[in-house]
Structure formats: structure tokens, C-alpha cells
Design an enzyme around this catalytic site. Structure first.
Site, PDB file in Angstrom:
ATOM      1  N   HIS A 152       0.831  -1.474  -0.020  1.00  0.00           N
ATOM      2  CA  HIS A 152       0.063  -0.140   0.121  1.00  0.00           C
ATOM      3  C   HIS A 152       0.844   1.245   0.023  1.00  0.00           C
ATOM      4  O   HIS A 152       0.336   2.452  -0.050  1.00  0.00           O
ATOM      5  CB  HIS A 152      -0.946   0.016   1.219  1.00  0.00           C
ATOM      6  CG  HIS A 152      -0.409   0.057   2.365  1.00  0.00           C
ATOM      7  ND1 HIS A 152      -0.804   0.587   3.731  1.00  0.00           N
ATOM      8  CD2 HIS A 152       0.781  -0.299   3.075  1.00  0.00           C
ATOM      9  CE1 HIS A 152      -0.232   0.363   4.644  1.00  0.00           C
ATOM     10  NE2 HIS A 152       0.898  -0.199   4.288  1.00  0.00           N
ATOM     11  N   HIS A 153       2.154   1.305  -0.109  1.00  0.00           N
ATOM     12  CA  HIS A 153       2.886   2.357  -0.119  1.00  0.00           C
ATOM     13  C   HIS A 153       3.374   2.639  -1.526  1.00  0.00           C
ATOM     14  O   HIS A 153       4.119   3.653  -1.880  1.00  0.00           O
ATOM     15  CB  HIS A 153       4.099   2.150   0.543  1.00  0.00           C
ATOM     16  CG  HIS A 153       4.081   1.850   2.262  1.00  0.00           C
ATOM     17  ND1 HIS A 153       3.190   3.007   2.825  1.00  0.00           N
ATOM     18  CD2 HIS A 153       4.405   1.057   2.943  1.00  0.00           C
ATOM     19  CE1 HIS A 153       3.093   2.386   3.936  1.00  0.00           C
ATOM     20  NE2 HIS A 153       3.877   1.522   4.288  1.00  0.00           N
ATOM     21  N   CYS A 154       2.951   1.921  -2.567  1.00  0.00           N
ATOM     22  CA  CYS A 154       3.290   1.906  -3.902  1.00  0.00           C
ATOM     23  C   CYS A 154       2.262   2.529  -4.489  1.00  0.00           C
ATOM     24  O   CYS A 154       1.084   2.151  -4.778  1.00  0.00           O
ATOM     25  CB  CYS A 154       4.008   0.727  -4.607  1.00  0.00           C
ATOM     26  SG  CYS A 154       4.469   0.763  -6.263  1.00  0.00           S
ATOM     27  N   ASN A 196      -0.448   5.319   1.720  1.00  0.00           N
ATOM     28  CA  ASN A 196      -0.194   6.575   0.857  1.00  0.00           C
ATOM     29  C   ASN A 196      -0.164   6.170  -0.532  1.00  0.00           C
ATOM     30  O   ASN A 196      -0.451   7.093  -1.519  1.00  0.00           O
ATOM     31  CB  ASN A 196       1.012   7.299   1.209  1.00  0.00           C
ATOM     32  CG  ASN A 196       2.434   6.629   1.282  1.00  0.00           C
ATOM     33  OD1 ASN A 196       2.550   5.340   1.439  1.00  0.00           O
ATOM     34  ND2 ASN A 196       3.405   7.144   0.749  1.00  0.00           N
TER      35      ASN A 196
END
Length: 364
Positions: A152-154, A196
Site C-alpha cells: 500500500h505504499h506503492c 499513501n
């Protein structure tokens, strides 16, 4: 659900990730290639790079899964990845120094990129393919679990925090483009860190409602991405079970009451566990199991398909907790076990039917 023939006049590219899966298979997606082992370098990051295989091992020990009823994940191809990612970003992954930065394993920068591709990025591409496959399975079956994924950070043009591919964004965009009746999605992100990546990808997309509950004091602290969060729940250091579970129930219910989606993507990170070196929260193993039950119960009560991905979790015991949670979901009647009933097929035949497409690779 029928497939869309085109997307706003443009034909979708051919993919092997949406091929038919036999109903004798549980909608649980995995491949041994998920696990990262490379001369011990994977131990330089706190992430347990073999946790996904351990989850499957525990579920087999409990006789919930067999080799024959797991859906075998396929690696996402470059064409699959280009549904979301820019060509420029994918080309940057051909530089080992870039991958070293994204995965937070500095020695990778000194290795030839063909080795980094094979030993690090291929497992992450296979998990990404697994999330996309699980999205379609969730719509078909009412639920699906990718034992990996949750990067979920990509976002489309930037990786970080051990996340090289935007699997959550990809799964949702594949559904929007290819499956009739799927036009609204809700992301419930309960990893300890702010999601993010998918937030940046969907910041201007009204079709996607994002609920994110995270430790406000830790990475990534992405203020711009926070603008995409429709229901933001910021936690303090050391939040414990009682407060945490109360907020999970209140805000999960509130999210699904506010907008009824066609699919829920549930990012079920276990880095909320007490003692996690990166999460900074104090949730018990029983609290994590209860959390997952609350989310699945809210989805199932409303008849909304749910796709779960396992995301972060930086202690050796998280694999056991994930397995216990899946077993609890079954015991509570929140996930079915059609494959356990069997249809008279031999295990070999069933195993072949749980591989996506005629060219599916053998387990390694």
C-alpha cells in the site's frame, strides 16, 4: 458477473490473471514464489520474507487447505502492470539501486539487476498477480484472500516501504475495466502505516472510498495522500485492544453505511501487533483475529464481496496469527469452504483446476 468487452472504447489487453478457476478451489491465492530468499540479504529488512509460506503451512497442518485446493497465483506481466504503472517507473526498477531504496535493503544496489529481478521483484510481481486474481475471485465467490500482497505504499510512479508494485490499485482498476457491475470500491486499510500509495492513485477518483486507520506518528506521514482519505482514523503510540476494536467496528460500519461499494479491498496488516518494531501499536493476537472478523462480518452482512490482502507484519509470530484469523473466519461462517466438500475429483485433477490457465507453472 460478465466481462466488459472494452473500456471507454479501448480494448483491454490480454491477461492470464482473469482465467477461469474451478469452484472446487478455495478462493485463497498463493504461490511458493511469494517467498523471498536470497543469500540471507532478505534478513536485512525486518519484514519476514517467508511469512506467506508459513501461513500456508499452518493452514495445511490444520487440514483447512491442501495443495489441491489453493488457487495458484500467476506473475503479473509488464502489460498487466502498465494498467496502473508508468513505463518510466517500471524502467527505473531495472536499476538495482532503485530497488534497494524501495525495499530498504541497501546491499541490493551492488547486485546485478537480473538477480534482483529474479529473487526480489519476481516474488513481488507474483504476489501482485495474486491480488489481481483474488479481486476477480472475490466478485465471483463473495470473498477471497491473497496470502500475500497489500503493497500500500506503492503508487503508479513511486515505490517505497518494501512496496514495489501497486497491487491494490491494480486489482481495483482491473475490476473497473473488466467486470460488469463493478463501479465503486472501498478500501479499508488497517495496516499500522498510512496507505499513501493507493491514496495517491485514487486521490481524484470518486469511485473509490478510502478508510485508513494508522499510527499517526510513523512512516510515511504523507500529507498530500491524506487528502484522499474519506474516513481517517489516526491512532497514538501503544493503542490497545479495547480502544482499537471499538474504532474498527465504529468506522468500518460507518464507512459501509456512507457508501455501498461493489467490492471491498481489506488491507489486513499485522504490524499492529504488540511488540512490532515498526508499527508502534499494542494489539494482541486475539485482537487481530477479532479485527478481521469485524471487517468480514460487516461486509458479509451487507452482501458485499471482500478481498483481503495481508500487507505488513514484522514479527515471526505474525504468520501463525494470520492463519488463526483465517481459521476463525471459517469457524464463524464468514468464509466458505466449498472446496473442502470436493466434487469427486482426484487431488491431482483438482490441483490442475486451481491453476489459472493452461500455461500455469508448476509449484517450485
Amino acid at each position: 458477473m460478465s466481462h466488459k468487452e472494452d473500456n471507454e472504447g479501448k480494448s483491454s489487453h490480454p491477461t492470464e490473471l482473469y482465467t477461469s478457476i474451478s469452484r472446487t478451489c478455495l478462493p485463497i491465492v498463493y504461490h511458493p514464489d511469494y517467498n523471498i530468499t536470497f543469500m540471507g540479504l532478505e534478513k536485512l529488512h525486518p519484514f519476514d520474507a517467508g511469512k506467506w509460506g508459513k501461513v500456508i503451512h499452518f493452514l495445511k497442518e490444520e487440514q483447512f487447505l491442501t495443495d489441491g485446493n489453493i488457487v495458484e497465483a500467476r506473475e503479473a506481466t509488464e502489460e498487466d502492470l502498465l494498467v496502473v504503472h508508468t513505463k518510466r517507473y517500471l524502467n527505473r526498477l531495472k536499476w538495482s539501486v532503485v530497488v534497494a531504496t524501495i525495499t530498504e535493503i541497501p546491499p541490493l544496489m551492488f547486485l546485478p539487476n537480473f538477480l534482483v529481478q529474479r529473487r526480489v521483484l519476481r516474488p513481488l510481481r507474483t504476489q501482485t498477480g495474486g491480488t489481481i486474481m483474488a479481486g476477480k475471485l472475490a466478485v465471483d465467490r463473495g470473498w477471497a484472500i491473497n496470502v500475500g500482497g497489500g503493497f500500500h505504499h506503492c503508487s503508479s510512479d513511486k515505490g517505497g516501504g518494501f512496496c514495489a508494485y501497486a497491487d491494490i490499485t491494480l486489482a481495483i482498476k482491473f475490476l473497473f475495466e473488466r467486470v460488469e457491475g463493478i463501479s465503486r470500491a472501498t478500501i479499508i486499510d488497517l495496516d499500522a502505516h498510512q496507505g499513501n500509495g493507493h491514496e495517491r492513485d485514487f486521490i481524484d477518483d470518486r469511485r473509490v472510498f478510502i478508510m485508513d486507520m494508522y499510527n499517526r506518528h510513523i512512516y510515511p506521514g504523507d500529507s498530500y495522500a491524506k487528502k484522499a482519505i474519506k474516513r481517517k482514523v489516526e491512532l497514538d503510540w501503544g493503542t490497545e485492544d479495547s480502544e482499537y476494536l471499538q474504532k474498527v467496528e465504529l468506522h468500518s460500519e460507518g464507512t459501509l453505511n456512507e457508501v455501498r461499494p461493489d467490492i471491498i479491498v481489506y488491507n489486513a496488516g499485522t504490524d499492529i501487533l504488540d511488540g512490532d518494531p515498526l508499527g508502534g501499536l499494542s494489539i494482541s493476537p486475539q485482537g487481530i483475529v477479532k479485527r478481521d472478523e469485524i471487517v468480514f462480518r460487516a461486509a458479509r452482512r451487507r452482501g458485499i464481496p471482500v478481498l483481503m490482502v495481508t500487507s505488513g507484519g514484522y514479527q515471526k509470530k505474525t504468520a501463525r496469527i494470520i492463519a488463526d484469523s483465517i481459521l476463525n473466519l471459517h469457524q464463524q461462517g464468514l468464509i466458505g469452504a466449498e472446496a473442502l466438500q470436493g466434487e469427486g475429483s482426484s487431488s491431482l485433477v483438482t490441483s490442475m483446476m486451481c491453476r489459472a490457465g493452461p500455461a500455469a507453472s508448476n509449484a517450485v
